[in-house]
Design a protein around this motif. Structure first.
Motif, PDB file in Angstrom:
ATOM      1  N   ASP A  95      42.639  39.695  44.487  1.00 23.56           N
ATOM      2  CA  ASP A  95      43.472  40.337  45.507  1.00 23.56           C
ATOM      3  C   ASP A  95      44.813  40.780  44.940  1.00 23.56           C
ATOM      4  OD1 ASP A  95      41.517  39.941  47.387  1.00 23.56           O
ATOM      5  OD2 ASP A  95      42.505  38.248  48.378  1.00 23.56           O
ATOM      6  N   VAL A  96      45.415  39.944  44.095  1.00 25.05           N
ATOM      7  CA  VAL A  96      46.734  40.257  43.544  1.00 25.05           C
ATOM      8  C   VAL A  96      46.647  41.309  42.454  1.00 25.05           C
ATOM      9  CG1 VAL A  96      48.680  39.338  42.223  1.00 25.05           C
ATOM     10  CG2 VAL A  96      47.781  38.052  44.173  1.00 25.05           C
ATOM     11  N   PHE A  97      45.770  41.105  41.479  1.00 27.31           N
ATOM     12  CA  PHE A  97      45.829  41.939  40.289  1.00 27.31           C
ATOM     13  C   PHE A  97      45.114  43.280  40.414  1.00 27.31           C
ATOM     14  CE2 PHE A  97      47.013  37.817  38.505  1.00 27.31           C
ATOM     15  CZ  PHE A  97      48.142  38.194  37.808  1.00 27.31           C
ATOM     16  N   ARG A  98      44.269  43.429  41.418  1.00 23.56           N
ATOM     17  CA  ARG A  98      43.667  44.751  41.602  1.00 23.56           C
ATOM     18  C   ARG A  98      44.689  45.753  42.128  1.00 23.56           C
ATOM     19  NH1 ARG A  98      39.654  43.378  46.704  1.00 23.56           N
ATOM     20  NH2 ARG A  98      41.264  43.110  48.296  1.00 23.56           N
ATOM     21  N   LYS A  99      45.823  45.264  42.635  1.00 30.73           N
ATOM     22  CA  LYS A  99      46.874  46.141  43.150  1.00 30.73           C
ATOM     23  C   LYS A  99      47.908  46.500  42.082  1.00 30.73           C
ATOM     24  CE  LYS A  99      46.504  43.849  47.652  1.00 30.73           C
ATOM     25  NZ  LYS A  99      47.208  42.952  48.599  1.00 30.73           N
ATOM     26  N   VAL A 100      47.766  45.932  40.897  1.00 29.33           N
ATOM     27  CA  VAL A 100      48.762  46.174  39.847  1.00 29.33           C
ATOM     28  C   VAL A 100      48.571  47.575  39.277  1.00 29.33           C
ATOM     29  CG1 VAL A 100      49.607  45.414  37.591  1.00 29.33           C
ATOM     30  CG2 VAL A 100      48.920  43.720  39.299  1.00 29.33           C
ATOM     31  N   SER A 101      49.639  48.342  39.256  1.00 33.02           N
ATOM     32  CA  SER A 101      49.579  49.722  38.762  1.00 33.02           C
ATOM     33  C   SER A 101      49.586  49.739  37.240  1.00 33.02           C
ATOM     34  CB  SER A 101      50.775  50.512  39.274  1.00 33.02           C
ATOM     35  OG  SER A 101      51.967  50.037  38.652  1.00 33.02           O
ATOM     36  N   PRO A 102      49.186  50.863  36.624  1.00 33.65           N
ATOM     37  CA  PRO A 102      49.272  50.968  35.158  1.00 33.65           C
ATOM     38  C   PRO A 102      50.689  50.720  34.637  1.00 33.65           C
ATOM     39  CG  PRO A 102      47.906  52.728  36.035  1.00 33.65           C
ATOM     40  CD  PRO A 102      48.514  52.031  37.220  1.00 33.65           C
ATOM     41  N   GLN A 103      51.692  51.175  35.378  1.00 33.15           N
ATOM     42  CA  GLN A 103      53.076  50.960  34.949  1.00 33.15           C
ATOM     43  C   GLN A 103      53.427  49.468  34.966  1.00 33.15           C
ATOM     44  OE1 GLN A 103      52.134  53.111  37.368  1.00 33.15           O
ATOM     45  NE2 GLN A 103      52.397  55.058  36.256  1.00 33.15           N
ATOM     46  N   GLU A 104      52.940  48.764  35.991  1.00 27.39           N
ATOM     47  CA  GLU A 104      53.191  47.326  36.061  1.00 27.39           C
ATOM     48  C   GLU A 104      52.470  46.589  34.937  1.00 27.39           C
ATOM     49  OE1 GLU A 104      53.924  46.278  40.732  1.00 27.39           O
ATOM     50  OE2 GLU A 104      51.914  46.895  40.154  1.00 27.39           O
ATOM     51  N   TRP A 105      51.250  47.030  34.629  1.00 26.68           N
ATOM     52  CA  TRP A 105      50.536  46.405  33.506  1.00 26.68           C
ATOM     53  C   TRP A 105      51.321  46.594  32.218  1.00 26.68           C
ATOM     54  CZ3 TRP A 105      47.381  42.670  33.531  1.00 26.68           C
ATOM     55  CH2 TRP A 105      46.379  42.523  34.496  1.00 26.68           C
ATOM     56  N   GLU A 106      51.891  47.757  32.012  1.00 28.08           N
ATOM     57  CA  GLU A 106      52.636  48.005  30.770  1.00 28.08           C
ATOM     58  C   GLU A 106      53.897  47.149  30.703  1.00 28.08           C
ATOM     59  OE1 GLU A 106      53.456  48.725  27.214  1.00 28.08           O
ATOM     60  OE2 GLU A 106      51.600  49.515  28.083  1.00 28.08           O
ATOM     61  N   ARG A 107      54.571  46.980  31.828  1.00 33.88           N
ATOM     62  CA  ARG A 107      55.745  46.098  31.842  1.00 33.88           C
ATOM     63  C   ARG A 107      55.340  44.657  31.542  1.00 33.88           C
ATOM     64  NH1 ARG A 107      57.474  49.612  36.093  1.00 33.88           N
ATOM     65  NH2 ARG A 107      56.606  48.249  37.717  1.00 33.88           N
ATOM     66  N   GLU A 108      54.205  44.262  32.084  1.00 34.18           N
ATOM     67  CA  GLU A 108      53.738  42.900  31.822  1.00 34.18           C
ATOM     68  C   GLU A 108      53.352  42.735  30.354  1.00 34.18           C
ATOM     69  OE1 GLU A 108      52.721  38.918  32.835  1.00 34.18           O
ATOM     70  OE2 GLU A 108      54.089  40.437  33.604  1.00 34.18           O
ATOM     71  N   ARG A 109      52.738  43.742  29.772  1.00 35.35           N
ATOM     72  CA  ARG A 109      52.410  43.685  28.337  1.00 35.35           C
ATOM     73  C   ARG A 109      53.679  43.540  27.497  1.00 35.35           C
ATOM     74  NH1 ARG A 109      48.981  48.099  29.863  1.00 35.35           N
ATOM     75  NH2 ARG A 109      46.791  47.477  29.936  1.00 35.35           N
ATOM     76  N   ALA A 110      54.732  44.277  27.867  1.00 37.17           N
ATOM     77  CA  ALA A 110      55.988  44.202  27.120  1.00 37.17           C
ATOM     78  C   ALA A 110      56.567  42.794  27.189  1.00 37.17           C
ATOM     79  CB  ALA A 110      56.985  45.219  27.672  1.00 37.17           C
ATOM     80  N   ARG A 111      56.539  42.198  28.370  1.00 38.82           N
ATOM     81  CA  ARG A 111      57.028  40.827  28.520  1.00 38.82           C
ATOM     82  C   ARG A 111      56.223  39.864  27.654  1.00 38.82           C
ATOM     83  NH1 ARG A 111      56.187  36.083  31.416  1.00 38.82           N
ATOM     84  NH2 ARG A 111      54.207  36.794  32.269  1.00 38.82           N
ATOM     85  N   GLN A 112      54.924  40.014  27.685  1.00 40.98           N
ATOM     86  CA  GLN A 112      54.076  39.082  26.959  1.00 40.98           C
ATOM     87  C   GLN A 112      54.125  39.304  25.449  1.00 40.98           C
ATOM     88  OE1 GLN A 112      50.189  38.807  28.815  1.00 40.98           O
ATOM     89  NE2 GLN A 112      51.103  38.785  30.843  1.00 40.98           N
ATOM     90  N   ARG A 113      54.377  40.533  25.026  1.00 37.57           N
ATOM     91  CA  ARG A 113      54.535  40.768  23.582  1.00 37.57           C
ATOM     92  C   ARG A 113      55.733  39.997  23.044  1.00 37.57           C
ATOM     93  NH1 ARG A 113      52.697  46.161  24.700  1.00 37.57           N
ATOM     94  NH2 ARG A 113      54.839  46.874  25.043  1.00 37.57           N
ATOM     95  N   VAL A 114      56.828  39.978  23.800  1.00 31.74           N
ATOM     96  CA  VAL A 114      58.001  39.204  23.376  1.00 31.74           C
ATOM     97  C   VAL A 114      57.650  37.722  23.340  1.00 31.74           C
ATOM     98  CG1 VAL A 114      60.369  38.549  23.944  1.00 31.74           C
ATOM     99  CG2 VAL A 114      59.625  40.914  24.270  1.00 31.74           C
ATOM    100  N   TYR A 115      57.022  37.252  24.391  1.00 29.30           N
ATOM    101  CA  TYR A 115      56.634  35.837  24.459  1.00 29.30           C
ATOM    102  C   TYR A 115      55.785  35.434  23.265  1.00 29.30           C
ATOM    103  CZ  TYR A 115      53.507  32.033  25.804  1.00 29.30           C
ATOM    104  OH  TYR A 115      52.761  30.890  25.805  1.00 29.30           O
ATOM    105  N   LEU A 116      54.797  36.237  22.931  1.00 28.67           N
ATOM    106  CA  LEU A 116      53.874  35.886  21.848  1.00 28.67           C
ATOM    107  C   LEU A 116      54.530  35.959  20.476  1.00 28.67           C
ATOM    108  CD1 LEU A 116      50.698  37.716  23.189  1.00 28.67           C
ATOM    109  CD2 LEU A 116      51.092  35.249  23.136  1.00 28.67           C
ATOM    110  N   ALA A 117      55.610  36.724  20.355  1.00 28.83           N
ATOM    111  CA  ALA A 117      56.239  36.933  19.048  1.00 28.83           C
ATOM    112  C   ALA A 117      57.336  35.921  18.739  1.00 28.83           C
ATOM    113  CB  ALA A 117      56.817  38.352  18.974  1.00 28.83           C
ATOM    114  N   VAL A 118      57.792  35.166  19.724  1.00 30.62           N
ATOM    115  CA  VAL A 118      58.950  34.284  19.530  1.00 30.62           C
ATOM    116  C   VAL A 118      58.494  32.828  19.610  1.00 30.62           C
ATOM    117  CG1 VAL A 118      61.234  33.651  20.367  1.00 30.62           C
ATOM    118  CG2 VAL A 118      60.468  36.039  20.521  1.00 30.62           C
TER     119      VAL A 118
END
Length: 202
Positions: A95-118
């Motif tokens: 229910d939550v993630f099917r509403k996530v837009s491509p732009q929101e997915w990209e913002r989430e990827r950016a957040r997680q890239r920082v998390y995974l790199a530090v």
């Protein structure tokens, strides 16, 4: 976000929070996480450092705070009362993630890239796994009419978080795209089925 705040004050706060995170991620990308200060983030977002700390207790929290967690918990709470706990969690995630837009997915990827790199962020995130158990256990117990610290609800919540850690390459903080959601859903399906083993089960 997936669900927009309804009041003017809430919408303003949501915009400020999003702006802080957007500018922080840009600065982390441009000059590195360690070299970026709270003062720099605040200046870029056109706010004071004290305002920054009203939204994020530390610089780490800009990266580690998961805005989807409360949405998922509310979605679990909203599932039909007769739905078994694992199925309620699976349905809430969809229910939550099917509403996530491509732009929101990209913002989430950016957040997680920082998390995974530090490394220090990854280390602190281990505590967040325990916090996630608390969140899931609380809503599972609530739906069942049990005390928040019910042992069975905590064990079930631990199994859910463990399934997510096993299903996703870098744990629950590495959910970078819809394919990861499918892996997570499959893991929870197996958990709900009693974890049968054998060809074609994974």
């Amino acid at each position: 976000m997936t669900t927009l705040p309804t009041g003017l004050r809430e919408r303003k706060k949501a915009r400020t929070r999003a702006a802080i995170r957007e500018h922080a991620m840009r600065l982390f990308d441009e000059q590195g996480y360690a070299a970026t200060t709270v003062d720099q983030i605040a200046e870029a977002a056109d706010i004071s450092p004290s305002t920054f700390f009203r939204y994020f207790p530390t610089k780490e929290d800009v990266v580690l705070a998961d805005d989807y967690d409360p949405l998922v918990i509310e979605a679990v709470r909203a599932q039909p009362a007769d739905l078994p706990p694992i199925e309620a969690i699976r349905s809430a995630l969809r229910d939550v993630f099917r509403k996530v837009s491509p732009q929101e997915w990209e913002r989430e990827r950016a957040r997680q890239r920082v998390y995974l790199a530090v490394p220090e962020l990854r280390a602190r995130a281990m505590q967040q796994y325990a916090d996630s158990v608390d969140l899931v256990a609380g809503v599972v117990a609530e739906r069942a009419g049990l005390p928040p610290d019910d042992f069975g609800a905590r064990v079930l919540a631990g199994a859910v978080i463990g399934a997510a850690l096993a299903a996703l390459p870098d744990g629950i903080a590495s959910m970078l795209d819809p394919m990861d959601l499918k892996r997570l859903d499959r893991a929870l399906e197996l958990l709900g089925d009693g974890l049968p083993l054998g060809p074609g089960r994974g």
